[in-house]
Write a protein that holds these residues in place. Structure first.
Motif, PDB file in Angstrom:
ATOM      1  N   GLU A  50      19.413  -3.765  -1.713  1.00  0.00           N
ATOM      2  CA  GLU A  50      19.896  -2.518  -1.108  1.00  0.00           C
ATOM      3  C   GLU A  50      19.363  -2.355   0.320  1.00  0.00           C
ATOM      4  O   GLU A  50      19.043  -1.245   0.755  1.00  0.00           O
ATOM      5  CB  GLU A  50      19.484  -1.297  -1.951  1.00  0.00           C
ATOM      6  CG  GLU A  50      19.832  -1.383  -3.414  1.00  0.00           C
ATOM      7  CD  GLU A  50      21.324  -1.322  -3.687  1.00  0.00           C
ATOM      8  OE1 GLU A  50      22.114  -1.431  -2.744  1.00  0.00           O
ATOM      9  OE2 GLU A  50      21.701  -1.197  -4.876  1.00  0.00           O
ATOM     10  N   GLY A  51      19.234  -3.484   1.044  1.00  0.00           N
ATOM     11  CA  GLY A  51      18.783  -3.452   2.419  1.00  0.00           C
ATOM     12  C   GLY A  51      17.286  -3.358   2.602  1.00  0.00           C
ATOM     13  O   GLY A  51      16.789  -3.338   3.741  1.00  0.00           O
ATOM     14  N   VAL A  52      16.503  -3.327   1.508  1.00  0.00           N
ATOM     15  CA  VAL A  52      15.049  -3.192   1.585  1.00  0.00           C
ATOM     16  C   VAL A  52      14.417  -4.522   1.171  1.00  0.00           C
ATOM     17  O   VAL A  52      14.767  -5.096   0.135  1.00  0.00           O
ATOM     18  CB  VAL A  52      14.539  -2.068   0.664  1.00  0.00           C
ATOM     19  CG1 VAL A  52      13.009  -1.948   0.754  1.00  0.00           C
ATOM     20  CG2 VAL A  52      15.193  -0.746   1.026  1.00  0.00           C
ATOM     21  N   THR A  82      27.552  -8.572  -2.313  1.00  0.00           N
ATOM     22  CA  THR A  82      27.928  -7.160  -2.237  1.00  0.00           C
ATOM     23  C   THR A  82      27.634  -6.471  -3.564  1.00  0.00           C
ATOM     24  O   THR A  82      27.787  -7.065  -4.638  1.00  0.00           O
ATOM     25  CB  THR A  82      29.423  -7.032  -1.894  1.00  0.00           C
ATOM     26  OG1 THR A  82      29.684  -7.752  -0.696  1.00  0.00           O
ATOM     27  CG2 THR A  82      29.810  -5.580  -1.714  1.00  0.00           C
ATOM     28  N   GLY A  83      27.197  -5.224  -3.483  1.00  0.00           N
ATOM     29  CA  GLY A  83      26.919  -4.467  -4.696  1.00  0.00           C
ATOM     30  C   GLY A  83      28.128  -4.366  -5.594  1.00  0.00           C
ATOM     31  O   GLY A  83      29.245  -4.104  -5.141  1.00  0.00           O
ATOM     32  N   ARG A 120      22.154   4.079 -13.411  1.00  0.00           N
ATOM     33  CA  ARG A 120      21.514   3.555 -12.213  1.00  0.00           C
ATOM     34  C   ARG A 120      20.009   3.785 -12.307  1.00  0.00           C
ATOM     35  O   ARG A 120      19.552   4.786 -12.841  1.00  0.00           O
ATOM     36  CB  ARG A 120      22.064   4.240 -10.970  1.00  0.00           C
ATOM     37  CG  ARG A 120      23.563   3.932 -10.750  1.00  0.00           C
ATOM     38  CD  ARG A 120      24.068   4.554  -9.478  1.00  0.00           C
ATOM     39  NE  ARG A 120      25.474   4.247  -9.287  1.00  0.00           N
ATOM     40  CZ  ARG A 120      26.162   4.664  -8.244  1.00  0.00           C
ATOM     41  NH1 ARG A 120      25.591   5.408  -7.320  1.00  0.00           N
ATOM     42  NH2 ARG A 120      27.432   4.345  -8.128  1.00  0.00           N
ATOM     43  N   CYS A 121      19.289   2.843 -11.722  1.00  0.00           N
ATOM     44  CA  CYS A 121      17.831   2.938 -11.801  1.00  0.00           C
ATOM     45  C   CYS A 121      17.221   3.337 -10.473  1.00  0.00           C
ATOM     46  O   CYS A 121      16.053   3.127 -10.234  1.00  0.00           O
ATOM     47  CB  CYS A 121      17.223   1.597 -12.253  1.00  0.00           C
ATOM     48  SG  CYS A 121      17.777   1.114 -13.893  1.00  0.00           S
ATOM     49  N   GLY A 122      18.022   3.821  -9.536  1.00  0.00           N
ATOM     50  CA  GLY A 122      17.492   4.252  -8.255  1.00  0.00           C
ATOM     51  C   GLY A 122      16.756   5.565  -8.399  1.00  0.00           C
ATOM     52  O   GLY A 122      16.118   6.013  -7.487  1.00  0.00           O
ATOM     53  N   GLU A 126       0.830  -1.206   0.000  1.00  0.00           N
ATOM     54  CA  GLU A 126       0.000   0.000   0.000  1.00  0.00           C
ATOM     55  C   GLU A 126       0.866   1.258   0.000  1.00  0.00           C
ATOM     56  O   GLU A 126       0.525   2.251  -0.653  1.00  0.00           O
ATOM     57  CB  GLU A 126      -0.931  -0.002   1.207  1.00  0.00           C
ATOM     58  CG  GLU A 126      -1.979  -1.114   1.162  1.00  0.00           C
ATOM     59  CD  GLU A 126      -2.919  -1.048   2.345  1.00  0.00           C
ATOM     60  OE1 GLU A 126      -2.781  -0.122   3.178  1.00  0.00           O
ATOM     61  OE2 GLU A 126      -3.812  -1.912   2.428  1.00  0.00           O
ATOM     62  N   GLU A 127       1.952   1.234   0.734  1.00  0.00           N
ATOM     63  CA  GLU A 127       2.877   2.363   0.766  1.00  0.00           C
ATOM     64  C   GLU A 127       4.282   1.859   0.450  1.00  0.00           C
ATOM     65  O   GLU A 127       5.086   1.574   1.344  1.00  0.00           O
ATOM     66  CB  GLU A 127       2.848   3.048   2.132  1.00  0.00           C
ATOM     67  CG  GLU A 127       1.491   3.655   2.484  1.00  0.00           C
ATOM     68  CD  GLU A 127       1.519   4.352   3.823  1.00  0.00           C
ATOM     69  OE1 GLU A 127       2.595   4.366   4.472  1.00  0.00           O
ATOM     70  OE2 GLU A 127       0.469   4.875   4.235  1.00  0.00           O
ATOM     71  N   PRO A 128       4.583   1.711  -0.851  1.00  0.00           N
ATOM     72  CA  PRO A 128       5.906   1.162  -1.222  1.00  0.00           C
ATOM     73  C   PRO A 128       7.043   2.077  -0.806  1.00  0.00           C
ATOM     74  O   PRO A 128       6.920   3.300  -0.802  1.00  0.00           O
ATOM     75  CB  PRO A 128       5.806   1.042  -2.749  1.00  0.00           C
ATOM     76  CG  PRO A 128       4.752   2.016  -3.150  1.00  0.00           C
ATOM     77  CD  PRO A 128       3.772   2.047  -2.022  1.00  0.00           C
ATOM     78  N   ARG A 129       8.151   1.433  -0.446  1.00  0.00           N
ATOM     79  CA  ARG A 129       9.344   2.188  -0.088  1.00  0.00           C
ATOM     80  C   ARG A 129      10.144   2.508  -1.343  1.00  0.00           C
ATOM     81  O   ARG A 129      10.078   1.803  -2.351  1.00  0.00           O
ATOM     82  CB  ARG A 129      10.197   1.383   0.885  1.00  0.00           C
ATOM     83  CG  ARG A 129       9.574   1.195   2.265  1.00  0.00           C
ATOM     84  CD  ARG A 129      10.509   0.439   3.193  1.00  0.00           C
ATOM     85  NE  ARG A 129      11.799   1.114   3.317  1.00  0.00           N
ATOM     86  CZ  ARG A 129      12.817   0.641   4.041  1.00  0.00           C
ATOM     87  NH1 ARG A 129      12.679  -0.507   4.706  1.00  0.00           N
ATOM     88  NH2 ARG A 129      13.963   1.305   4.105  1.00  0.00           N
ATOM     89  N   GLU A 130      10.905   3.565  -1.267  1.00  0.00           N
ATOM     90  CA  GLU A 130      11.763   3.941  -2.377  1.00  0.00           C
ATOM     91  C   GLU A 130      13.059   3.142  -2.301  1.00  0.00           C
ATOM     92  O   GLU A 130      13.637   2.987  -1.222  1.00  0.00           O
ATOM     93  CB  GLU A 130      12.062   5.435  -2.332  1.00  0.00           C
ATOM     94  CG  GLU A 130      12.867   5.921  -3.521  1.00  0.00           C
ATOM     95  CD  GLU A 130      13.087   7.421  -3.493  1.00  0.00           C
ATOM     96  OE1 GLU A 130      13.922   7.926  -4.272  1.00  0.00           O
ATOM     97  OE2 GLU A 130      12.415   8.086  -2.663  1.00  0.00           O
ATOM     98  N   LEU A 131      13.495   2.644  -3.442  1.00  0.00           N
ATOM     99  CA  LEU A 131      14.729   1.863  -3.479  1.00  0.00           C
ATOM    100  C   LEU A 131      15.924   2.807  -3.364  1.00  0.00           C
ATOM    101  O   LEU A 131      16.087   3.717  -4.178  1.00  0.00           O
ATOM    102  CB  LEU A 131      14.812   1.075  -4.782  1.00  0.00           C
ATOM    103  CG  LEU A 131      16.009   0.141  -4.946  1.00  0.00           C
ATOM    104  CD1 LEU A 131      15.976  -0.953  -3.887  1.00  0.00           C
ATOM    105  CD2 LEU A 131      16.022  -0.464  -6.343  1.00  0.00           C
ATOM    106  N   PRO A 132      16.764   2.608  -2.356  1.00  0.00           N
ATOM    107  CA  PRO A 132      17.920   3.492  -2.195  1.00  0.00           C
ATOM    108  C   PRO A 132      18.901   3.337  -3.357  1.00  0.00           C
ATOM    109  O   PRO A 132      18.942   2.319  -4.043  1.00  0.00           O
ATOM    110  CB  PRO A 132      18.558   3.026  -0.878  1.00  0.00           C
ATOM    111  CG  PRO A 132      17.520   2.183  -0.207  1.00  0.00           C
ATOM    112  CD  PRO A 132      16.686   1.597  -1.301  1.00  0.00           C
ATOM    113  N   ALA A 133      19.709   4.375  -3.551  1.00  0.00           N
ATOM    114  CA  ALA A 133      20.770   4.291  -4.553  1.00  0.00           C
ATOM    115  C   ALA A 133      21.794   3.254  -4.106  1.00  0.00           C
ATOM    116  O   ALA A 133      22.011   3.033  -2.913  1.00  0.00           O
ATOM    117  CB  ALA A 133      21.432   5.654  -4.729  1.00  0.00           C
TER     118      ALA A 133
END
Length: 537
Positions: free
Chosen positions: A318-320, A282-283, A535-537, A245-252
């Protein structure tokens, strides 16, 4: 004209709704549903609803006519009017029984037609396997069995119509005979004029047609109701994968991934594909996943892209938690290129632009160079405008895989997963592809699922999966030295990247086509050029 326009508009809106819902459903739904049934709903069922809508005005007019005539007959002569209308309750009772009897049969007929469509669709899609194994007699028999089922259900409906339609057709005639008999009696006793009787006959002639067509209308209504129920079963389905319902934004970031205690079983199976998987990537890292068939490699790729949700544990990007991200944002950040390289029946360029419709021509050619596809595409008669045929069958297996890989690269995700995506490409060309991707992957994570030792050796880290768990982690050389299971999975071939036929003893899980010839090397060297990875962030 207005009626035709309205009915076709309803059909179009329903078809758009059905298609939109279907492509929005999770992969688990499509794993279990019969595609023939879906095709039947999108064609036959929608047609039945459209036919009812188009017949609606005519039946409204018929209903108004019957009611109006009934009122007129009662007003002209109440006694003769009651005799003329005494058959209507019988028509109503018969119609109700007719509808209750024919509806289940119509439902079975629609399902049988769906199964028949499924056999045709499956046979045409797998025509190469049918021809390769000489399976034509088997498929002809299967189609014959389904056609016999359709015929049996159709004859069941014909039998039901033969039972009820004569009754519905005879009742108006009996009413007419009763009116004339009573009217003649009343005329002889000077209680009715000949003109009044003639008027009654004229009015009854007006309603005879509508009354006799009730049988056809009942069947059509029941067809439409059955079809509407089948359509509703699809449109009302609640997919398992939905946006929060309230999606989080994907961090860079560069695409860090973490699996925490992930358990997952595919629908309809009792054996888990993943058993408490713990894995951190790891990224910007290049990681190879290796394991025997059924170890969970493809499942890991599917969970990263959230094609499925785990029953327990979390998958984080990314931790989400990926379940807290909007699906479109996650799919932009994660690109998965599967072994089964599906291409649409369109041009090469259109297939490449599936994930990025606005991509310029230069970006297309750059992505194709990275995937080692530019050479053979340029040699096609129309280049990037060349049609690839249905499912891409105008191309070889290796060419399809390279076009699919270029499509994934063009989408510029921060995480790209190659799930045996180069299994139909020769080993040397596969290494060139991976090497080219590595040179532009500083800000993206790459996960390689492969059984070729030379390809696996190019990864920063190798993760050995076995029975849904991490069995070992290290570089290729470390695992070759320390893990007997790893050597067994790779066929005991400690090949180096310099060996032309590295991994020659390794068999992939499945094949998507003949391995491309080593002669197809056009543009193999120096074709990694210039693509900008955003990047797609």
């Amino acid at each position: 004209y207005c009626n035709g326009l309205a009915s076709r508009s309803v059909e179009r809106e329903l078809r758009s709704l059905l298609f939109t819902r279907l492509i929005g459903f999770d992969v688990g739904y499509h794993d279990q549903v019969n595609r023939g049934q879906l095709l039947s709903r999108a064609t036959s069922d929608l047609f039945q609803v459209q036919t009812l809508v188009s017949a609606g005005p005519a039946w409204i007019a018929n209903s108004v006519t019957i009611v109006a005539v009934a009122i007129v007959l009662i007003v002209i002569d109440p006694l003769l009017g009651l005799v003329a209308l005494c058959g209507l309750p019988i028509v109503g009772i018969t119609s109700k029984r007719y509808a209750m009897t024919v509806r289940p049969a119509l439902g079975k007929l629609q399902r049988a037609r769906g199964n028949l469509a499924g056999v045709v669709e499956e046979t045409v899609s797998g025509i190469r396997a049918v021809k390769g194994f000489g399976a034509e007699p088997v498929l002809v028999q299967r189609l014959g069995d389904q056609a016999d089922e359709v015929r049996a259900q159709s004859l069941s409906i014909v039998d039901t119509r033969g039972h009820y339609n004569p009754m519905l057709n005879v009742i108006p005639m009996l009413e007419l005979a009763a009116v004339n008999w009573l009217g003649g009696y009343l005329i002889l006793h000077h209680e009715l004029t000949v003109g009044t009787l003639l008027a009654f006959n004229a009015y009854l002639a007006v309603v005879t047609g509508p009354l006799q067509s009730i049988g056809w209308f009942i069947v059509q209504v029941q067809r439409a109701l059955v079809s509407a129920q089948r359509l509703d079963a699809v449109t009302s389905y609640r997919p398992a994968i939905v946006d929060p319902e309230e999606p989080r934004e994907l961090p860079a970031g560069r695409g860090s991934i973490r699996f925490d205690g992930v358990y997952f079983s595919y629908p309809g199976t009792s054996e888990p594909a993943l058993r408490g998987l713990d894995l951190e990537i790891t990224g910007g890292e290049v990681v190879a996943l290796v394991g025997p068939t059924g170890s969970g490699k493809t499942t890991v790729a599917s969970l990263i892209a959230r094609l499925y949700d785990p029953q327990r544990g979390t998958v984080r990007l990314e931790g989400v938690d990926v379940r807290h991200l909007a699906a479109h944002e996650l799919r932009e950040a994660v690109g998965v290129v599967f072994e089964d390289s599906f291409l649409f029946d369109d041009t090469v360029a259109s297939n490449l632009r599936v994930g990025r419709p606005s991509a310029p021509d230069r970006a297309l050619s750059d992505a194709a160079r990275l995937a080692q596809a530019h050479g053979f595409v340029s040699q096609l008669e129309h280049g990037y405008d060349a049609p690839v045929g249905e499912r891409g069958l105008a191309l070889s297996g290796g060419q399809r895989q390279r076009v699919a890989l270029a499509r994934g690269i063009l989408a510029t995700p921060r995480v790209i997963v190659l799930d045996d995506a180069t299994s139909a490409v020769d080993a040397a060309k596969e290494r060139e592809i991976i090497s080219g991707l590595e040179r532009v992957s500083d800000d993206r994570t790459m996960i390689i699922i492969s059984h070729r030792a030379a390809t696996v050796a190019m990864a920063d880290r190798v993760v050995l999966l076995d029975r849904g768990q991490v069995a070992a982690v290290g570089t290729h050389d470390e695992l070759m030295a320390s893990s007997a299971r790893y050597r067994e999975v790779l066929g005991g071939d400690p090949a180096s990247p310099d060996d032309d036929e590295a991994g020659h003893g390794v068999q992939p899980e499945s094949s998507t086509g003949a391995t491309d010839s080593m002669e197809d090397r056009t543009g193999a060297d120096g074709e990694t050029g210039g693509i900008e990875v955003r990047r797609c962030g």
